[in-house]
Design an enzyme around this catalytic site. Structure first.
Site, PDB file in Angstrom:
ATOM      1  N   MET A 106       8.113 -22.818 -39.919  1.00 50.94           N
ATOM      2  CA  MET A 106       6.734 -22.337 -39.754  1.00 50.94           C
ATOM      3  C   MET A 106       5.718 -23.451 -39.477  1.00 50.94           C
ATOM      4  SD  MET A 106       7.287 -19.247 -39.880  1.00 50.94           S
ATOM      5  CE  MET A 106       8.747 -18.349 -40.337  1.00 50.94           C
TER       6      MET A 106
ATOM      7  N   ASP B 143      22.453 -43.940 -43.423  1.00 48.79           N
ATOM      8  CA  ASP B 143      23.417 -43.829 -42.323  1.00 48.79           C
ATOM      9  C   ASP B 143      23.840 -45.191 -41.797  1.00 48.79           C
ATOM     10  OD1 ASP B 143      24.951 -42.381 -40.301  1.00 48.79           O
ATOM     11  OD2 ASP B 143      23.444 -43.125 -38.900  1.00 48.79           O
TER      12      ASP B 143
END
Length: 159
Positions: free
Chosen positions: A75, A129
């Protein structure tokens, strides 16, 4: 269901209409952190990580994340962001913890809190990562909004 702004009269999700809201300068700052081991700390400090510049890459990822928040959070409005800054500071009390600060700015009809939170989160995830080959035991810390200005709800500053 009119008191819930993200639902229409049938109770289904909708994006809030902000077309009648005043345009104002909006700033949000979000924070996160990641705790690494001594080896990763040394690699980041000495720029010896095999994947490259850990903090530089994470900084770019955080900026890209802020710019693409509306594609991730259902949204959120797509916003014309006027400024994004990601900064780092090694924690003085826990030397192997990197504190991350993401500042996002716009001039518009809706705030940039989600963009700042997304930037801080993705910055921490990118550090993870890039360093996970060395140690998967890193811990991403609390992610939170620390400051915001603009909008009908006014300013916010975390105590």
């Amino acid at each position: 269901m009119s008191e819930f702004t993200h639902f229409n009269e049938q109770g289904h999700a909708k994006m809030v209409d902000v077309s009648d809201k005043e345009t104002s300068t909006r700033i949000a700052i979000a924070n996160s952190s990641i705790k690494v081991n001594q080896t990763i700390y040394d690699q980041i400090k000495n720029a010896t990580n095999k994947k490259g510049d850990v903090l530089g890459t994470a900084q770019i990822a955080g900026i890209m994340a802020a710019k693409n928040t509306s594609q991730l959070i259902p949204m959120c409005h797509p916003l014309q962001l006027t400024g994004i800054d990601i900064s780092y500071e090694w924690d003085k009390d826990e030397p192997c913890t990197i504190n991350i600060s993401a500042t996002v700015k716009t001039k518009g009809q809706t705030g940039v809190e989600m963009e700042a939170l997304t930037a801080a989160s993705v910055t921490a995830l990118t550090i993870y990562d890039m360093c996970k080959a060395v140690d998967k035991g890193m811990v991403i810390g609390e992610t939170y909004l620390s400051y915001k200005t603009g909008g009908k709800n006014g300013d916010f500053k975390r105590q």
